[in-house]
Enzyme design. Structure first.
Site, PDB file in Angstrom:
ATOM      1  N   HIS A 244       4.711   1.810   5.351  1.00 34.14           N
ATOM      2  CA  HIS A 244       3.205   2.613   3.856  1.00 34.14           C
ATOM      3  C   HIS A 244       3.017   0.717   3.827  1.00 34.14           C
ATOM      4  CE1 HIS A 244       1.585   3.120  -0.071  1.00 34.14           C
ATOM      5  NE2 HIS A 244       2.216   2.773  -0.865  1.00 34.14           N
TER       6      HIS A 244
ATOM      7  N   CYS B 136       1.937   7.838  -2.879  1.00 34.19           N
ATOM      8  CA  CYS B 136       2.175   6.906  -1.544  1.00 34.19           C
ATOM      9  C   CYS B 136       2.297   7.781  -0.321  1.00 34.19           C
ATOM     10  CB  CYS B 136       2.561   5.536  -1.713  1.00 34.19           C
ATOM     11  SG  CYS B 136       1.724   4.380  -2.910  1.00 34.19           S
TER      12      CYS B 136
ATOM     13  N   ASN C 132      -3.240  -2.050  -1.169  1.00 31.63           N
ATOM     14  CA  ASN C 132      -2.468  -0.132  -1.054  1.00 31.63           C
ATOM     15  C   ASN C 132      -3.008   0.746  -1.796  1.00 31.63           C
ATOM     16  OD1 ASN C 132      -0.454   1.753  -1.617  1.00 31.63           O
ATOM     17  ND2 ASN C 132       1.105   0.499  -3.655  1.00 31.63           N
TER      18      ASN C 132
HETATM   19  O1  UT7 Z   1       3.441   2.057  -3.063  1.00 28.64           O
HETATM   20  C1  UT7 Z   1       4.232   2.202  -3.882  1.00 28.64           C
HETATM   21  C2  UT7 Z   1       5.139   1.018  -4.632  1.00 28.64           C
HETATM   22  N1  UT7 Z   1       4.599   0.128  -4.169  1.00 28.64           N
HETATM   23  C3  UT7 Z   1       5.837  -0.814  -4.311  1.00 28.64           C
HETATM   24  O2  UT7 Z   1       6.549  -0.894  -3.510  1.00 28.64           O
HETATM   25  C4  UT7 Z   1       5.207  -2.246  -5.409  1.00 28.64           C
HETATM   26  C5  UT7 Z   1       6.542  -3.645  -4.924  1.00 28.64           C
HETATM   27  N2  UT7 Z   1       6.306  -4.625  -6.159  1.00 28.64           N
HETATM   28  C6  UT7 Z   1       5.908  -5.662  -5.630  1.00 28.64           C
HETATM   29  O3  UT7 Z   1       4.874  -5.754  -4.771  1.00 28.64           O
HETATM   30  C7  UT7 Z   1       6.031  -6.569  -6.082  1.00 28.64           C
HETATM   31  O4  UT7 Z   1       6.615  -6.776  -7.614  1.00 28.64           O
HETATM   32  C8  UT7 Z   1       4.551  -7.059  -7.368  1.00 28.64           C
HETATM   33  C9  UT7 Z   1       3.987  -7.505  -6.066  1.00 28.64           C
HETATM   34  C10 UT7 Z   1       3.958  -6.165  -8.185  1.00 28.64           C
HETATM   35  C11 UT7 Z   1       5.119  -8.683  -8.038  1.00 28.64           C
HETATM   36  O5  UT7 Z   1       5.678  -9.925  -7.500  1.00 28.64           O
HETATM   37  P1  UT7 Z   1       7.119 -10.387  -7.916  1.00 28.64           P
HETATM   38  O6  UT7 Z   1       6.985 -10.841  -7.403  1.00 28.64           O
HETATM   39  O7  UT7 Z   1       7.918  -8.837  -8.603  1.00 28.64           O
HETATM   40  O8  UT7 Z   1       6.628 -11.040  -9.548  1.00 28.64           O
HETATM   41  P2  UT7 Z   1       7.222 -10.518 -10.965  1.00 28.64           P
HETATM   42  O9  UT7 Z   1       6.580  -9.815 -11.479  1.00 28.64           O
HETATM   43  O10 UT7 Z   1       8.501 -11.170 -10.923  1.00 28.64           O
HETATM   44  O11 UT7 Z   1       6.274 -11.674 -11.435  1.00 28.64           O
HETATM   45  C12 UT7 Z   1       6.388 -13.045 -11.835  1.00 28.64           C
HETATM   46  C13 UT7 Z   1       6.546 -14.420 -12.078  1.00 28.64           C
HETATM   47  C14 UT7 Z   1       5.267 -13.331 -14.419  1.00 28.64           C
HETATM   48  O12 UT7 Z   1       5.774 -14.638 -14.589  1.00 28.64           O
HETATM   49  P3  UT7 Z   1       6.909 -14.981 -15.156  1.00 28.64           P
HETATM   50  O13 UT7 Z   1       7.518 -14.153 -16.039  1.00 28.64           O
HETATM   51  O14 UT7 Z   1       7.552 -15.741 -14.190  1.00 28.64           O
HETATM   52  O15 UT7 Z   1       6.296 -16.473 -15.630  1.00 28.64           O
HETATM   53  C15 UT7 Z   1       4.435 -13.140 -13.726  1.00 28.64           C
HETATM   54  O16 UT7 Z   1       3.836 -12.630 -15.191  1.00 28.64           O
HETATM   55  O17 UT7 Z   1       4.016 -13.877 -11.773  1.00 28.64           O
HETATM   56  C16 UT7 Z   1       3.454 -13.568 -12.847  1.00 28.64           C
HETATM   57  N3  UT7 Z   1       2.363 -12.834 -12.164  1.00 28.64           N
HETATM   58  C17 UT7 Z   1       1.284 -12.999 -12.288  1.00 28.64           C
HETATM   59  N4  UT7 Z   1       0.816 -14.395 -11.828  1.00 28.64           N
HETATM   60  C18 UT7 Z   1      -0.466 -14.726 -11.541  1.00 28.64           C
HETATM   61  C19 UT7 Z   1       2.431 -11.464 -12.340  1.00 28.64           C
HETATM   62  N5  UT7 Z   1       1.337 -10.709 -11.914  1.00 28.64           N
HETATM   63  C20 UT7 Z   1       0.157 -12.159 -11.051  1.00 28.64           C
HETATM   64  C21 UT7 Z   1      -0.971 -11.624 -11.441  1.00 28.64           C
HETATM   65  N6  UT7 Z   1      -1.357 -13.129 -10.757  1.00 28.64           N
HETATM   66  N7  UT7 Z   1      -2.107 -11.157 -10.746  1.00 28.64           N
END
Ligand code: UT7
Length: 328
Positions: free
Chosen positions: A255, A113, A285
């Site tokens: 980004h 990225c 992204n």
């Molecule tokens: O360009 C390269 C760099 N990339 C990035 O910078 C990406 C950085 N990371 C992020 O943008 C975020 O971490 C994500 C958007 C990928 C995830 O968001 P988050 O707030 O960190 O969510 P999480 O991974 O902590 O997940 C929270 C909950 C989980 O459920 P439980 O364990 O709390 O029951 C996940 O299973 O949300 C759930 N979850 C979803 N629910 C509905 C994860 N993905 C989804 C989804 N829809 N698509």
């Protein structure tokens, strides 16, 4: 020493739109979750007939036209991507044939990225040193080809697109590219990772494909925290070493990975959101394409004006990160 400037910008995104409602039918997710956690509403998807260079060609043509240049004026093509058409030759060579830049040298650069910032620093160095007169920098990713469509944690994030700029000698007293700073940390390689399709796992086996080893894996939370810290630090360091302050920045192009990352960085840097370009809502992204696509949109809308100080910063797989500072 010759200073370099961006003489023209261009971009291209495929027509097909994939909305959050479409994703609701594919994985266990919701429009609300995606918008609240990422700010993304929709993203673009390239048709199966299109590879990275096919998206790059119209972006490159737009940039050449804006610069008032002919493809034969280009001495070097740098193509930044993690999704090239083929492992050999480079996507840069396919693009070269596509636009007829027959006098140019051409190579690919993979900094995930952060590709556009790495590419801009390289292009600037070529022009400053006098080794190359005009450099075409094209940043394209077809991320939908390396996504695991069954993984709701990643498949909602990515999209496809292409951006391009032409760099040449700064004219009429413009400062142009002031500075770029790039960093990497290979110890964190597995935060964002595609295990298969390189020489580590080649030829890819049916078992590996079944395990989705050919698709991108990401540790979302770890990446998020590191992204906010690295973004902030590299912006401050780049401004500091050029004797500038955040209040000198007219336009900030981060980004586009997640609106929450952008907002957290804005808060830490005390930059108001009206100086920050946001496109993640409509494109997701697009990896290395996000910054040049955003730049091209604001340039064409007349929202970046002569003399503006533009700060750009990226973060991604590698880990890699960096920032560039330009006087427009
Ligand atoms: O360009 C390269 C760099 N990339 C990035 O910078 C990406 C950085 N990371 C992020 O943008 C975020 O971490 C994500 C958007 C990928 C995830 O968001 P988050 O707030 O960190 O969510 P999480 O991974 O902590 O997940 C929270 C909950 C989980 O459920 P439980 O364990 O709390 O029951 C996940 O299973 O949300 C759930 N979850 C979803 N629910 C509905 C994860 N993905 C989804 C989804 N829809 N698509």
């Amino acid at each position: 020493m010759t200073r370099s400037a961006i003489l023209g910008t261009g971009s291209y995104v495929p027509e097909k739109v994939l909305t959050n409602a479409d994703l609701e039918k594919m994985v266990d997710t919701s429009d609300q979750w995606i918008r609240e956690r990422t700010g993304i509403r929709e993203r673009r998807v390239a048709g199966p007939e299109l590879a990275a260079s096919d998206l790059g060609v119209p972006a490159a043509r737009n940039a050449l036209e804006a610069a008032g240049m002919d493809p034969n004026d280009i001495d070097l093509i740098i193509f930044t991507t993690l999704t090239p058409d083929t492992m050999c030759p480079a996507a840069a060579c396919w693009l070269q044939a596509g636009i007829g830049a027959n006098k140019a040298a051409a190579f690919d650069l993979n900094a995930a990225c952060s590709g556009f910032i790495y590419g801009l620093q390289a292009a600037d160095a070529y022009v400053r040193s006098g080794l190359m007169r005009n450099v075409l920098l094209v940043s394209v990713d077809v991320m939908t080809r390396v996504i695991d469509w069954s993984d709701r944690g990643t498949c909602i994030l990515w999209g496809d697109g292409a951006g391009a700029v032409v760099l040449g000698a700064a004219r009429d007293g413009r400062k142009g590219v002031i500075d770029s700073l790039v960093r990497s940390d290979g110890r964190e390689a597995e935060l964002i990772y595609i295990a298969g399709s390189g020489s580590r796992l080649s030829p890819i086996t049916p078992q590996a494909v079944q395990n989705h080893d050919h698709t991108l894996k990401m540790k979302g939370q770890g990446t998020f925290k590191t992204a906010v810290r690295c973004f902030t630090d590299v912006c401050v360091e780049t401004l500091d070493r050029n004797g500038m302050k955040l209040s000198d920045v007219d336009v900030f192009i981060p980004h586009q990975a997640n609106l929450r990352i952008i907002e957290a960085v804005a808060k830490r840097l005390r930059l108001s959101m009206d100086r920050i370009i946001v496109t993640v809502d409509k494109y997701g992204n697009m990896s290395s394409a996000t910054i040049p696509v955003a730049l091209d949109e604001w340039v064409r809308e007349g929202r970046i004006r002569r003399g503006d100080h533009v700060l750009m910063a990226a973060f991604g797989g590698g880990l890699t990160w960096g920032a560039s500072l330009i006087e427009w």
